[in-house]
Scaffold this motif. Structure first.
Motif, PDB file in Angstrom:
ATOM      1  N   VAL A 132       4.302  29.536 -40.870  1.00 65.48           N
ATOM      2  CA  VAL A 132       3.668  28.523 -41.606  1.00 65.48           C
ATOM      3  C   VAL A 132       2.944  26.961 -40.855  1.00 65.48           C
ATOM      4  CG1 VAL A 132       4.993  25.838 -41.501  1.00 65.48           C
ATOM      5  CG2 VAL A 132       6.154  28.494 -42.262  1.00 65.48           C
ATOM      6  N   LEU A 133       2.734  27.333 -39.559  1.00 59.85           N
ATOM      7  CA  LEU A 133       1.367  26.178 -38.968  1.00 59.85           C
ATOM      8  C   LEU A 133       0.125  26.912 -39.126  1.00 59.85           C
ATOM      9  CD1 LEU A 133       3.744  25.651 -35.522  1.00 59.85           C
ATOM     10  CD2 LEU A 133       3.077  23.843 -37.363  1.00 59.85           C
ATOM     11  N   ALA A 134       0.399  27.728 -38.619  1.00 60.73           N
ATOM     12  CA  ALA A 134      -1.227  28.758 -39.420  1.00 60.73           C
ATOM     13  C   ALA A 134      -1.548  28.174 -40.512  1.00 60.73           C
ATOM     14  CB  ALA A 134      -1.285  30.338 -38.769  1.00 60.73           C
ATOM     15  N   PHE A 135      -0.782  28.454 -41.909  1.00 64.05           N
ATOM     16  CA  PHE A 135      -1.341  28.048 -43.140  1.00 64.05           C
ATOM     17  C   PHE A 135      -2.082  26.854 -42.988  1.00 64.05           C
ATOM     18  CE2 PHE A 135      -0.605  26.382 -47.307  1.00 64.05           C
ATOM     19  CZ  PHE A 135      -0.842  26.823 -47.752  1.00 64.05           C
ATOM     20  N   GLY A 136      -1.079  25.567 -42.138  1.00 60.55           N
ATOM     21  CA  GLY A 136      -1.641  24.611 -42.736  1.00 60.55           C
ATOM     22  C   GLY A 136      -2.760  24.069 -41.881  1.00 60.55           C
ATOM     23  N   ALA A 137      -3.150  24.940 -40.543  1.00 66.01           N
ATOM     24  CA  ALA A 137      -4.092  24.951 -40.214  1.00 66.01           C
ATOM     25  C   ALA A 137      -5.256  25.599 -40.523  1.00 66.01           C
ATOM     26  CB  ALA A 137      -4.182  24.984 -38.427  1.00 66.01           C
ATOM     27  N   ALA A 138      -4.964  26.786 -40.677  1.00 69.58           N
ATOM     28  CA  ALA A 138      -6.381  27.166 -41.679  1.00 69.58           C
ATOM     29  C   ALA A 138      -6.835  26.012 -43.163  1.00 69.58           C
ATOM     30  CB  ALA A 138      -6.140  28.503 -42.500  1.00 69.58           C
ATOM     31  N   PHE A 139      -5.990  25.506 -43.818  1.00 68.85           N
ATOM     32  CA  PHE A 139      -6.418  25.174 -44.584  1.00 68.85           C
ATOM     33  C   PHE A 139      -7.238  23.415 -44.500  1.00 68.85           C
ATOM     34  CE2 PHE A 139      -5.615  21.911 -47.814  1.00 68.85           C
ATOM     35  CZ  PHE A 139      -5.619  21.881 -49.308  1.00 68.85           C
ATOM     36  N   GLY A 140      -6.530  23.270 -43.726  1.00 69.27           N
ATOM     37  CA  GLY A 140      -7.777  22.056 -42.536  1.00 69.27           C
ATOM     38  C   GLY A 140      -8.923  22.348 -42.193  1.00 69.27           C
TER      39      GLY A 140
ATOM     40  N   ILE B 148      -0.774  28.910 -30.675  1.00 69.30           N
ATOM     41  CA  ILE B 148      -1.750  30.098 -30.963  1.00 69.30           C
ATOM     42  C   ILE B 148      -1.906  29.437 -32.279  1.00 69.30           C
ATOM     43  CG2 ILE B 148      -1.697  32.229 -30.763  1.00 69.30           C
ATOM     44  CD1 ILE B 148      -0.164  32.398 -28.411  1.00 69.30           C
ATOM     45  N   SER B 149      -0.936  29.521 -32.702  1.00 63.97           N
ATOM     46  CA  SER B 149      -1.034  29.493 -34.513  1.00 63.97           C
ATOM     47  C   SER B 149      -2.047  28.646 -34.881  1.00 63.97           C
ATOM     48  CB  SER B 149       0.664  29.344 -34.898  1.00 63.97           C
ATOM     49  OG  SER B 149       2.141  29.836 -34.796  1.00 63.97           O
ATOM     50  N   ILE B 150      -1.708  27.041 -34.220  1.00 69.43           N
ATOM     51  CA  ILE B 150      -2.527  26.148 -34.932  1.00 69.43           C
ATOM     52  C   ILE B 150      -4.299  26.488 -34.281  1.00 69.43           C
ATOM     53  CG2 ILE B 150      -3.175  23.446 -34.813  1.00 69.43           C
ATOM     54  CD1 ILE B 150      -0.303  23.279 -34.224  1.00 69.43           C
ATOM     55  N   LEU B 151      -4.484  26.281 -33.660  1.00 76.18           N
ATOM     56  CA  LEU B 151      -5.855  27.016 -32.823  1.00 76.18           C
ATOM     57  C   LEU B 151      -6.131  28.123 -33.656  1.00 76.18           C
ATOM     58  CD1 LEU B 151      -5.833  26.130 -28.918  1.00 76.18           C
ATOM     59  CD2 LEU B 151      -6.436  25.089 -30.896  1.00 76.18           C
ATOM     60  N   VAL B 152      -5.907  29.206 -33.197  1.00 77.35           N
ATOM     61  CA  VAL B 152      -6.677  30.226 -34.781  1.00 77.35           C
ATOM     62  C   VAL B 152      -6.715  29.723 -35.240  1.00 77.35           C
ATOM     63  CG1 VAL B 152      -5.973  32.524 -34.562  1.00 77.35           C
ATOM     64  CG2 VAL B 152      -5.579  31.599 -32.452  1.00 77.35           C
ATOM     65  N   GLY B 153      -5.476  29.389 -36.385  1.00 79.25           N
ATOM     66  CA  GLY B 153      -5.478  29.350 -37.945  1.00 79.25           C
ATOM     67  C   GLY B 153      -6.559  27.749 -37.645  1.00 79.25           C
ATOM     68  N   PHE B 154      -6.303  27.208 -37.282  1.00 85.33           N
ATOM     69  CA  PHE B 154      -7.841  26.350 -37.964  1.00 85.33           C
ATOM     70  C   PHE B 154      -9.499  27.079 -37.156  1.00 85.33           C
ATOM     71  CE2 PHE B 154     -11.290  22.788 -36.652  1.00 85.33           C
ATOM     72  CZ  PHE B 154     -11.196  22.632 -37.387  1.00 85.33           C
ATOM     73  N   TYR B 155      -9.367  27.954 -36.869  1.00 85.37           N
ATOM     74  CA  TYR B 155     -10.592  28.794 -36.817  1.00 85.37           C
ATOM     75  C   TYR B 155     -10.533  29.915 -37.796  1.00 85.37           C
ATOM     76  CZ  TYR B 155     -13.227  32.382 -34.954  1.00 85.37           C
ATOM     77  OH  TYR B 155     -14.337  33.881 -34.780  1.00 85.37           O
TER      78      TYR B 155
ATOM     79  N   PRO C 155     -14.227  34.597 -38.784  1.00 86.00           N
ATOM     80  CA  PRO C 155     -14.413  36.430 -38.199  1.00 86.00           C
ATOM     81  C   PRO C 155     -14.029  36.731 -36.653  1.00 86.00           C
ATOM     82  CG  PRO C 155     -16.882  35.557 -38.727  1.00 86.00           C
ATOM     83  CD  PRO C 155     -15.550  34.074 -38.905  1.00 86.00           C
ATOM     84  N   GLY C 156     -12.673  37.231 -36.459  1.00 83.26           N
ATOM     85  CA  GLY C 156     -12.525  37.854 -35.594  1.00 83.26           C
ATOM     86  C   GLY C 156     -11.050  37.351 -34.681  1.00 83.26           C
ATOM     87  N   THR C 157     -10.375  37.106 -36.026  1.00 83.17           N
ATOM     88  CA  THR C 157      -9.074  36.334 -36.249  1.00 83.17           C
ATOM     89  C   THR C 157      -8.430  37.049 -35.348  1.00 83.17           C
ATOM     90  OG1 THR C 157      -9.964  34.391 -38.210  1.00 83.17           O
ATOM     91  CG2 THR C 157      -7.499  34.353 -37.146  1.00 83.17           C
ATOM     92  N   GLY C 158      -7.837  37.765 -36.110  1.00 86.82           N
ATOM     93  CA  GLY C 158      -6.903  39.366 -35.937  1.00 86.82           C
ATOM     94  C   GLY C 158      -7.099  39.610 -34.508  1.00 86.82           C
ATOM     95  N   SER C 159      -8.160  39.706 -33.877  1.00 85.74           N
ATOM     96  CA  SER C 159      -8.414  40.159 -32.946  1.00 85.74           C
ATOM     97  C   SER C 159      -8.158  39.106 -31.494  1.00 85.74           C
ATOM     98  CB  SER C 159     -10.256  40.476 -33.029  1.00 85.74           C
ATOM     99  OG  SER C 159     -10.555  40.925 -32.577  1.00 85.74           O
ATOM    100  N   PHE C 160      -7.830  37.006 -31.926  1.00 88.99           N
ATOM    101  CA  PHE C 160      -7.508  36.359 -30.872  1.00 88.99           C
ATOM    102  C   PHE C 160      -6.592  36.748 -31.040  1.00 88.99           C
ATOM    103  CE2 PHE C 160     -12.031  34.441 -31.893  1.00 88.99           C
ATOM    104  CZ  PHE C 160     -12.306  34.199 -30.515  1.00 88.99           C
ATOM    105  N   LEU C 161      -5.629  36.929 -32.365  1.00 90.09           N
ATOM    106  CA  LEU C 161      -4.601  36.649 -32.419  1.00 90.09           C
ATOM    107  C   LEU C 161      -3.789  37.544 -31.762  1.00 90.09           C
ATOM    108  CD1 LEU C 161      -3.662  35.779 -36.423  1.00 90.09           C
ATOM    109  CD2 LEU C 161      -2.892  34.414 -34.476  1.00 90.09           C
ATOM    110  N   VAL C 162      -4.379  38.923 -31.913  1.00 90.23           N
ATOM    111  CA  VAL C 162      -3.459  39.607 -30.806  1.00 90.23           C
ATOM    112  C   VAL C 162      -3.884  39.867 -29.625  1.00 90.23           C
ATOM    113  CG1 VAL C 162      -4.270  42.313 -29.659  1.00 90.23           C
ATOM    114  CG2 VAL C 162      -4.187  41.756 -32.485  1.00 90.23           C
TER     115      VAL C 162
END
Length: 255
Positions: A81-89, A143-150, A156-163
């Motif tokens: 949920v947090l990642a969704f909002g951060a990515a939207f922003g 993690i969710s907010i920072l990587v979601g916004f990124y 590019p590289g989002t999945g790697s940063f999440l891992v």
């Protein structure tokens, strides 16, 4: 759009889905290919359109992980949920400003990440549950907010940063980190898609065929990762980090 361009995009999308399903970083393959083949399109249109195949491939990969890996759904739903909002922003910001200033910073972060992963041989080989539930929740939120916004702003590289975050901060092994990363990445992709659909930035003519190819690559990559386990995923993770490093290094010093 000429047929050969769509064919090349679909080939890139397949390999992107395959790589992304294992450790993330599929955007490092299909994003530069799309920008080279379609130089007249805006960055927002390319990034927005590529979110469709990214979502498709991640969906198929996530389904494979769900059949084999036990997840903490309470924690995962919060992160998604947090990642969704951060990515939207992040995607909203991308439509009005350039993201080039982030590349030098990411370049040096990736150097440290590559060195750390290479030297620490047991990195991500087993789960380390040393956090309290409250502390784990706090780390997961950050993690969710920072990587979601990124993901929404750069991509590019989002999945790697999440891992990386799930392994180094939350103490997951690579298999569980990859499984959780797929689910959270679904949320970030969907958040960006919602924004780009609203803004009318998605070009469906190449987004849809790429989605089918990315999905097949994601399905294949996830099955291989589950079969091979943590050691294989660690090696693949290091390989993708080095490729990411080279990509950002080129952007910083030569582009």
């Amino acid at each position: 759009m000429e047929t050969y361009i769509i064919v090349l995009l679909c080939i890139a999308s397949f390999f992107a889905g395959f790589v992304d399903a294992i450790v993330g970083g599929g955007g490092l393959i299909q994003t530069p290919v799309a920008m080279i083949l379609m130089p007249n399109l805006s960055v927002a249109s390319i990034i927005g359109s590529l979110k469709i195949p990214a979502f498709s491939g991640t969906s198929f990969a996530a389904f494979q992980y769900l059949k084999q890996v036990v997840l903490n759904w309470k924690l995962l739903i919060l992160m998604s949920v947090l990642a969704f909002g951060a990515a939207f922003g992040g995607s909203a910001l991308l439509t009005v400003v350039s993201n080039d200033f982030m590349k030098p910073l990411l370049f040096f972060i990736l150097i440290g990440l590559a060195i750390y992963t290479f030297k620490k041989k047991n990195f991500g080989q087993q789960q380390e549950k040393s956090h309290s539930v409250k502390r784990q929740m706090v780390y997961a939120v950050v993690i969710s907010i920072l990587v979601g916004f990124y993901d929404g702003f750069i991509g590019p590289g989002t999945g790697s940063f999440l891992v990386l975050g799930f392994v180094s901060i939350l103490g997951f092994d690579f298999l569980h980190a990859s499984a959780n990363a797929k689910m959270v990445n679904l949320a970030t992709n969907f958040g960006s898609i919602c924004l780009f659909v609203i803004k009318g930035k998605i070009i469906w003519a190449f987004a849809i065929p790429m989605a089918f190819c990315n999905a097949f690559g994601g399905w294949l990559g996830a099955k291989l990762a589950i079969k091979k386990g943590n050691t294989f995923i660690r090696k693949f993770f290091l390989f993708v980090v080095i490729l990411t490093l080279l990509r950002f290094g080129y952007d910083v010093f030569f582009a």
